[in-house]
Design a protein around this motif. Structure first.
Motif, mmCIF file in Angstrom:
data_model
loop_
_atom_site.group_PDB
_atom_site.id
_atom_site.type_symbol
_atom_site.label_atom_id
_atom_site.label_comp_id
_atom_site.label_asym_id
_atom_site.label_seq_id
_atom_site.Cartn_x
_atom_site.Cartn_y
_atom_site.Cartn_z
ATOM 1 N N PHE A 187 0.827 -1.195 0.000
ATOM 2 C CA PHE A 187 0.000 0.000 0.000
ATOM 3 C C PHE A 187 0.868 1.255 0.000
ATOM 4 O O PHE A 187 0.542 2.255 -0.643
ATOM 5 C CB PHE A 187 -0.947 -0.011 1.207
ATOM 6 C CG PHE A 187 -1.817 1.213 1.301
ATOM 7 C CD1 PHE A 187 -2.579 1.616 0.222
ATOM 8 C CD2 PHE A 187 -1.865 1.962 2.465
ATOM 9 C CE1 PHE A 187 -3.373 2.751 0.297
ATOM 10 C CE2 PHE A 187 -2.648 3.094 2.553
ATOM 11 C CZ PHE A 187 -3.409 3.486 1.465
ATOM 12 N N TRP A 188 1.991 1.230 0.714
ATOM 13 C CA TRP A 188 2.918 2.366 0.717
ATOM 14 C C TRP A 188 3.425 2.650 -0.704
ATOM 15 O O TRP A 188 3.464 3.795 -1.135
ATOM 16 C CB TRP A 188 4.092 2.069 1.650
ATOM 17 C CG TRP A 188 5.001 3.238 1.921
ATOM 18 C CD1 TRP A 188 4.861 4.184 2.887
ATOM 19 C CD2 TRP A 188 6.200 3.576 1.218
ATOM 20 N NE1 TRP A 188 5.899 5.092 2.826
ATOM 21 C CE2 TRP A 188 6.724 4.745 1.815
ATOM 22 C CE3 TRP A 188 6.876 3.017 0.127
ATOM 23 C CZ2 TRP A 188 7.899 5.350 1.362
ATOM 24 C CZ3 TRP A 188 8.048 3.614 -0.322
ATOM 25 C CH2 TRP A 188 8.554 4.771 0.298
ATOM 26 N N ARG A 189 3.789 1.586 -1.415
ATOM 27 C CA ARG A 189 4.241 1.775 -2.798
ATOM 28 C C ARG A 189 3.124 2.355 -3.666
ATOM 29 O O ARG A 189 3.359 3.232 -4.499
ATOM 30 C CB ARG A 189 4.714 0.445 -3.392
ATOM 31 C CG ARG A 189 6.139 0.070 -3.024
ATOM 32 C CD ARG A 189 6.668 -1.041 -3.920
ATOM 33 N NE ARG A 189 8.096 -1.232 -3.707
ATOM 34 C CZ ARG A 189 8.612 -2.138 -2.891
ATOM 35 N NH1 ARG A 189 7.806 -2.924 -2.190
ATOM 36 N NH2 ARG A 189 9.914 -2.259 -2.756
ATOM 37 N N GLN A 190 1.912 1.828 -3.495
ATOM 38 C CA GLN A 190 0.797 2.324 -4.284
ATOM 39 C C GLN A 190 0.515 3.796 -3.957
ATOM 40 O O GLN A 190 0.374 4.630 -4.858
ATOM 41 C CB GLN A 190 -0.458 1.482 -3.999
ATOM 42 C CG GLN A 190 -1.749 2.004 -4.638
ATOM 43 C CD GLN A 190 -1.780 1.798 -6.130
ATOM 44 O OE1 GLN A 190 -1.134 0.900 -6.643
ATOM 45 N NE2 GLN A 190 -2.536 2.640 -6.829
ATOM 46 N N GLU A 212 1.428 6.617 -7.076
ATOM 47 C CA GLU A 212 0.536 7.766 -7.233
ATOM 48 C C GLU A 212 1.295 9.089 -7.325
ATOM 49 O O GLU A 212 0.787 10.048 -7.904
ATOM 50 C CB GLU A 212 -0.474 7.809 -6.088
ATOM 51 C CG GLU A 212 -1.462 6.650 -6.131
ATOM 52 C CD GLU A 212 -2.604 6.811 -5.141
ATOM 53 O OE1 GLU A 212 -2.878 7.958 -4.728
ATOM 54 O OE2 GLU A 212 -3.209 5.786 -4.792
ATOM 55 N N GLU A 213 2.511 9.155 -6.784
ATOM 56 C CA GLU A 213 3.297 10.381 -6.856
ATOM 57 C C GLU A 213 4.397 10.292 -7.912
ATOM 58 O O GLU A 213 5.234 11.195 -8.018
ATOM 59 C CB GLU A 213 3.922 10.696 -5.488
ATOM 60 C CG GLU A 213 2.929 10.824 -4.348
ATOM 61 C CD GLU A 213 1.935 11.948 -4.550
ATOM 62 O OE1 GLU A 213 2.251 12.898 -5.293
ATOM 63 O OE2 GLU A 213 0.838 11.886 -3.977
ATOM 64 N N VAL A 239 -5.423 1.198 -11.239
ATOM 65 C CA VAL A 239 -5.544 -0.268 -11.342
ATOM 66 C C VAL A 239 -4.207 -0.950 -11.033
ATOM 67 O O VAL A 239 -4.030 -2.138 -11.319
ATOM 68 C CB VAL A 239 -6.077 -0.697 -12.728
ATOM 69 C CG1 VAL A 239 -7.491 -0.195 -12.933
ATOM 70 C CG2 VAL A 239 -5.159 -0.242 -13.862
ATOM 71 N N GLY A 240 -3.247 -0.182 -10.466
ATOM 72 C CA GLY A 240 -2.000 -0.778 -10.001
ATOM 73 C C GLY A 240 -0.955 -0.987 -11.067
ATOM 74 O O GLY A 240 -0.048 -1.805 -10.893
ATOM 75 N N ILE A 241 -1.035 -0.254 -12.179
ATOM 76 C CA ILE A 241 -0.052 -0.396 -13.263
ATOM 77 C C ILE A 241 0.954 0.746 -13.172
ATOM 78 O O ILE A 241 0.594 1.925 -13.307
ATOM 79 C CB ILE A 241 -0.752 -0.378 -14.647
ATOM 80 C CG1 ILE A 241 -1.669 -1.589 -14.786
ATOM 81 C CG2 ILE A 241 0.277 -0.350 -15.764
ATOM 82 C CD1 ILE A 241 -0.962 -2.930 -14.723
#
Length: 613
Positions: free
Chosen positions: A59-62, A67-68, A525-527
């Motif tokens: 979740f930290w990576r996402q 996202e940044e 979508v996590g890409i």
């Protein structure tokens, strides 16, 4: 809102013990090497603990890296001594320690003082209101006390070794880094890193180039860190090896605005300002983040943006917002090179515990590594027209400072060099009129007398063709980039570091907006993806991403449909904007193949693009 006297109707100690018993019994974590008696400060994660840790890091990576649009790195845990000499860790990464004078057992001096104050407040029913106020004040400033001040309080309160009741030594600094040697001769000294940030700073020049020589950008790292704690306590909260996730965001020091600031400016949460901490027992209060910036409580938009993002991260993990606050570092607590610093603290059965630190560190680390390595860690921006600019020049006389301050010379020098323009010019005026001036050195927690012969302060006017960020202009210029190679890494989509790049064909606002929209959809979508709006030819942009092994490239050449190019075949298809994320996700995760995709969507050909490649 900050009442922390009970947890689920139980006392802190009872609640904490119940939680620890359950966690260990169900194998969330257990003491390491338990069959040999264990070693303080080391723990193993069991199956459920590993799963939780993995989910939090994912979740930290996402939340941050994807996202940044951050650049993630992974640097060695063992670091040469010269790196930590430059950063100041060899000299300054210390805690104050005392020893049992008879057994030699070591204790952290501030912990003993904290324990005494807390125990007295909780158990001494006859304590006067004046004494209670004094102890609460000590608890609020214990982190600011010098070795002499800590020692004086330990003697004043009659604090002795916890188990033996033996007298204690005077406090003295103990470096928390694990020392090691590199290579078979043992002649090359190193340390187990106590943080991951120095690897990012050391790689700044390459990361800046990777980012197209543009600011701002952020680099992130997840990895193991090691701290040789004097007296580990509080379960997993103070251990000797732990996983750390860090971000360094590099920004133009003259423009600390943030393009996404409006997304967090309306957030409200508990904030404890440095001013409020001057009053004992004053609780944190709910503040709007945007108001905190406009009122000058938080130094700038970029710092506030990341405070807001940390708040969203922690609350989405399930942290109760009523037990979460952001505490601003006090003037004597804040590092001399930092413009502002806030800690995210969680109210636990151990009290308020820091879990995240968010600081505006200025250019201290980049400057320190530039001075030590001789490699200019700088960023530049060319001006359309040359500008005449005023440069503040502070030149300490190290010989005179050394004679006056001896072992404290370095801290005094660093504080002088960290002065802003207003402070420096006020000092210059006082020195010229009086010949000396009183100057506070925060790290020494005392005033010193600076005399006119100890430094020179001036402002030079220069015509500049480019602005050099992060360091003074004397640092020099980076060399010209060499021609890029056209090698191609053919990573399968499943393991490719970046799954997709997004290019506006030309620099038009409507195309760039569509590119941002597609990038957001891919991230959702996590890409993993990267936008390239450099404006260079599409062929060169394809070549750059091919070299990284990026399997798919989206080219925005209209506002309704775009092309998707596959790296290995160079085949291109035409896809509606709203379908891009689904197509890339399905083929990246193996739900379908590129061959199947070619059958479902119309082919796209471009003679100009082929010629450009």
């Amino acid at each position: 809102m900050e009442n922390n006297d009970s947890f689920n109707g139980m006392s802190k100690d009872t609640f904490r013990q119940a939680v620890v018993n359950t966690l260990e019994r169900r194998l969330f974590y257990i003491p390491s090497f338990k069959i040999y008696g264990g070693v303080a400060g080391f723990y193993d994660y069991g199956p459920p603990g590993c799963a939780i840790k993995s989910n939090v890091l994912a979740f930290w990576r996402q939340h941050f890296v994807l996202e940044e649009d951050m650049l993630e790195v992974d640097c060695p845990c063992i670091t040469p001594e010269v790196v930590f000499k430059a950063s100041g860790h060899v000299d300054k990464f210390t805690d104050l320690m005392v020893k049992d004078e008879k057994t030699g057992t070591c204790f952290r001096a501030d912990h003993l003082l904290e324990n005494h104050c807390n125990d007295t407040l909780e158990k001494d029913l006859s304590i006067s209101s004046e004494k209670a106020a004094e102890l609460k004040h000590i608890l609020s400033v214990v982190g600011d006390l010098s070795a002499e001040q800590l020692g004086a309080k330990i003697k004043e309160y009659g604090i002795v070794a916890p188990d033996t009741k033996n007298p204690l030594s005077d406090p003295y600094p103990f470096n928390l880094m694990f020392a090691t040697s590199i290579g078979p001769t043992g002649m090359s000294s190193g340390y187990m890193r106590p943080e991951t940030a120095q690897g990012i700073f050391a790689n700044f020049k390459d990361l800046y180039y990777y980012n197209g020589n543009k600011l701002p950008f952020a680099a992130a790292q997840i990895g193991q860190a090691f701290r040789n704690e004097i007296s580990p306590r509080q379960g997993l909260l103070r251990v000797r090896e732990f996983t750390l996730a860090e971000i360094e965001h590099f920004v133009d020091p003259d423009d600390k605005s943030h393009p996404k600031y409006s997304e967090v400016s309306d957030l409200e949460f508990l904030m404890l300002t440095s001013v409020d901490q001057e009053t004992p027992d004053k609780a944190a209060k709910r503040l709007c983040l945007g108001d905190a910036v406009s009122e000058g409580i938080v130094n700038n938009q970029t710092l506030a943006y990341f405070i807001g993002r940390v708040y969203l991260f922690l609350t989405r993990l399930g942290i109760d917002e009523k037990r979460l606050r952001f505490r601003q570092h006090r003037p004597k607590e804040i590092a001399h090179y930092a413009a502002d610093c806030w800690d995210a603290e969680i109210d636990s059965s151990y009290g308020w515990i820091e879990c995240v630190g968010i600081a505006d560190r200025s250019a201290y680390d980049l400057r320190a590594h530039t001075d030590k390595s001789g490699v200019a860690l700088v960023a530049q921006e060319k001006f359309a027209e040359p500008k005449e600019v005023e440069k503040l020049v502070i030149t300490p006389n190290k010989k005179e400072l050394g004679l006056a301050f001896k072992g404290d010379q370095k801290l005094v020098t660093e504080s002088l060099e960290a002065m802003n323009g207003k402070e420096a010019m006020e000092m210059k005026a006082t020195l010229e009129s009086n010949g000396e001036v009183d100057f506070e050195v925060c790290k020494l927690q005392k005033m010193v007398t600076i005399k006119k012969n100890m430094l020179s302060i001036s402002k030079d006017k220069k015509r500049e063709h480019q602005n050099i960020y992060t360091l003074p202009s004397k640092a020099g210029s980076p060399s010209k980039a060499v021609n890029e190679q056209l090698n191609v890494f053919r990573f399968p989509p499943l393991v490719a570091p970046i799954k997709c790049t997004v290019f506006p064909l030309v620099q038009k606002e409507q195309y760039e907006e569509v590119a941002k929209r597609i990038s957001r959809a891919l991230t959702a979508v996590g890409i993993s993806n990267k936008k390239d709006v450099t404006g260079t030819s599409i062929g060169k942009r394809y070549a750059r991403t091919d070299e990284l092994g990026v399997p798919f490239a989206v080219t925005v050449d209209s506002t309704t449909s775009v092309t998707i190019r596959e790296r290995d075949s160079r085949d291109q298809i035409r896809v509606n904007v709203d379908e891009v994320a689904t197509v890339v996700k399905d083929v990246s995760e193996g739900r379908t193949t590129w061959a199947d995709i070619l059958q479902r969507y119309p082919a796209h050909t471009s003679a100009s693009a082929d010629a450009d490649e």
